[in-house]
Design a protein around this motif. Structure first.
Motif, short mmCIF file in Angstrom:
data_model
loop_
_atom_site.label_atom_id
_atom_site.label_comp_id
_atom_site.label_asym_id
_atom_site.label_seq_id
_atom_site.Cartn_x
_atom_site.Cartn_y
_atom_site.Cartn_z
N PHE A 38 0.73 9.87 -1.53
CA PHE A 38 0.85 8.76 -2.48
C PHE A 38 0.19 7.51 -1.91
N VAL A 39 -0.47 6.77 -2.80
CA VAL A 39 -0.98 5.44 -2.47
C VAL A 39 -0.55 4.52 -3.60
N PHE A 40 0.12 3.42 -3.23
CA PHE A 40 0.67 2.51 -4.22
C PHE A 40 -0.08 1.18 -4.20
N GLN A 41 -0.03 0.46 -5.32
CA GLN A 41 -0.66 -0.85 -5.42
C GLN A 41 -0.06 -1.82 -4.41
N SER A 42 1.25 -1.71 -4.17
CA SER A 42 1.94 -2.65 -3.28
C SER A 42 2.06 -2.13 -1.84
N PHE A 43 1.29 -1.09 -1.51
CA PHE A 43 1.14 -0.55 -0.15
C PHE A 43 2.37 0.24 0.32
N GLN A 44 3.57 -0.33 0.15
CA GLN A 44 4.83 0.36 0.52
C GLN A 44 4.89 0.73 2.00
N LEU A 45 4.38 -0.16 2.85
CA LEU A 45 4.51 0.05 4.29
C LEU A 45 5.85 -0.49 4.76
N LEU A 46 6.39 0.09 5.82
CA LEU A 46 7.63 -0.40 6.40
C LEU A 46 7.32 -1.61 7.29
N PRO A 47 7.86 -2.78 6.96
CA PRO A 47 7.42 -4.02 7.63
C PRO A 47 7.74 -4.09 9.11
N ALA A 48 8.78 -3.40 9.57
CA ALA A 48 9.18 -3.47 10.98
C ALA A 48 8.37 -2.53 11.86
N LEU A 49 7.58 -1.65 11.25
CA LEU A 49 6.81 -0.66 12.02
C LEU A 49 5.36 -1.10 12.15
N THR A 50 4.73 -0.70 13.24
CA THR A 50 3.30 -0.96 13.42
C THR A 50 2.50 -0.04 12.51
N ARG A 77 -6.32 -1.69 15.50
CA ARG A 77 -5.19 -2.42 14.89
C ARG A 77 -3.90 -1.59 14.94
N LEU A 78 -3.83 -0.66 15.86
CA LEU A 78 -2.72 0.29 15.89
C LEU A 78 -1.37 -0.38 16.06
N THR A 79 -1.30 -1.44 16.85
CA THR A 79 -0.01 -2.06 17.17
C THR A 79 0.33 -3.23 16.27
N HIS A 80 -0.46 -3.48 15.24
CA HIS A 80 -0.20 -4.58 14.32
C HIS A 80 0.79 -4.15 13.25
N THR A 81 1.72 -5.04 12.92
CA THR A 81 2.65 -4.80 11.81
C THR A 81 1.99 -5.20 10.50
N PRO A 82 2.53 -4.80 9.34
CA PRO A 82 1.90 -5.13 8.07
C PRO A 82 1.63 -6.62 7.87
N ARG A 83 2.54 -7.49 8.33
CA ARG A 83 2.32 -8.93 8.11
C ARG A 83 1.15 -9.47 8.94
N GLN A 84 0.72 -8.72 9.93
CA GLN A 84 -0.42 -9.11 10.75
C GLN A 84 -1.73 -8.53 10.23
N LEU A 85 -1.66 -7.81 9.11
CA LEU A 85 -2.84 -7.17 8.53
C LEU A 85 -3.17 -7.78 7.18
N SER A 86 -4.44 -7.79 6.83
CA SER A 86 -4.86 -8.23 5.50
C SER A 86 -4.45 -7.20 4.45
N GLY A 87 -4.57 -7.56 3.18
CA GLY A 87 -4.25 -6.62 2.12
C GLY A 87 -5.08 -5.35 2.20
N GLY A 88 -6.37 -5.52 2.46
CA GLY A 88 -7.24 -4.36 2.57
C GLY A 88 -6.88 -3.48 3.75
N GLU A 89 -6.50 -4.11 4.86
CA GLU A 89 -6.10 -3.33 6.04
C GLU A 89 -4.79 -2.59 5.78
N GLN A 90 -3.86 -3.24 5.08
CA GLN A 90 -2.60 -2.57 4.74
C GLN A 90 -2.86 -1.35 3.85
N GLN A 91 -3.78 -1.49 2.89
CA GLN A 91 -4.07 -0.34 2.03
C GLN A 91 -4.75 0.77 2.82
N ARG A 92 -5.55 0.43 3.82
CA ARG A 92 -6.15 1.45 4.68
C ARG A 92 -5.07 2.20 5.46
#
Length: 239
Positions: free
Chosen positions: A101-113, A146-161
């Motif tokens: 699944f890929v969602f518009q809102s990314f759905q990444l867990l914010p506490a995880l890298t 960018r392996l150790t970056h959390t979602p808030r440290q990534l751009s929208g495009g990086e989060q979708q990647r």
């Protein structure tokens, strides 16, 4: 990323078959029909865009195809298994093994890298060496640094990647995407399009995407148009 010049491994075999799919919602005194009598077939390795106006039933259809919900009437068959007849636990197990699944809102867990987000489904599926697999995928989507970056440290495009790497982690046979470029600017959206299509070609994964993005829809091999809950058209598009 590896050489992606070869085409998708598409065959005439149907991976997903839908028959007379209807979805209604009980509103008390009234009943709202969201989908009515939808039938379609998607072949293994195919890329398909589901388009239509807001409120036409696109996202509801995607959820039924993916086994996130069960229809009021009709049947959804994935790889010969009638998922609309399975229990919630059985559907969840099937999704974990066979569906991405890929969602518009990314759905990444914010506490995880980024690495941990991609590793999570691999660990849940007891995939051998989940860290190595996650590192490989993040490298292939351009995030090896960018392996150790959390979602808030990534751009929208990086989060979708990261979300795309996670979706492909367990090597699904089919990937469902709901507006995968909807929250991205034009340039980043184009990059995500390229990535999805490249992974479709490389891995032969069937892609089914709900999108308002005409450029993305035109790149898919087929376009399914939903209008007021009905399948209005299904025609070949030039990839």
């Amino acid at each position: 990323m590896t050489d992606l010049s070869s085409g998708p491994r598409q065959t005439s075999e149907a991976i997903l078959t839908v028959t007379d799919l209807t979805q209604r919602v009980d509103l008390g005194r009234d009943t709202l029909t969201i989908l009515q009598g939808v039938s379609l077939e998607i072949k293994r390795g195919e890329s398909v865009a589901i388009v239509g106006r807001s409120g036409s039933g696109k996202t509801t259809l995607l959820g039924l195809l993916a086994g996130l919900d069960t229809p009021t009437e009709g049947e959804v068959v994935l790889e010969g298994k009638a998922i609309s007849r399975l229990s919630e636990d059985e559907r969840a197990a099937l999704r974990a093994r066979r569906v991405g699944f890929v969602f518009q809102s990314f759905q990444l867990l914010p506490a995880l890298t980024a690495l941990e987000n991609v590793m999570l489904p691999l660990e849940l599926a007891d995939f051998p060496d989940p860290q190595a697999r996650a590192r490989e995928l993040l490298g292939r989507v351009g995030l090896g640094d960018r392996l150790t970056h959390t979602p808030r440290q990534l751009s929208g495009g990086e989060q979708q990647r990261v979300a795309i790497a996670r979706a492909f982690a367990c090597e699904p046979v089919i990937l469902f995407a709901d507006e995968p470029t909807g929250n991205l600017d034009n340039q980043t959206g184009q990059e995500i399009q390229e990535l999805l299509m490249a992974l479709n070609r490389e891995q032969g994964t069937t892609l089914v995407m709900v999108t308002h993005d005409e450029t993305l829809a035109a790149r898919c091999q087929r376009r399914l148009t939903i209008e007021a809950g009905h399948l209005e058209a299904a025609r070949e598009e030039t990839a």
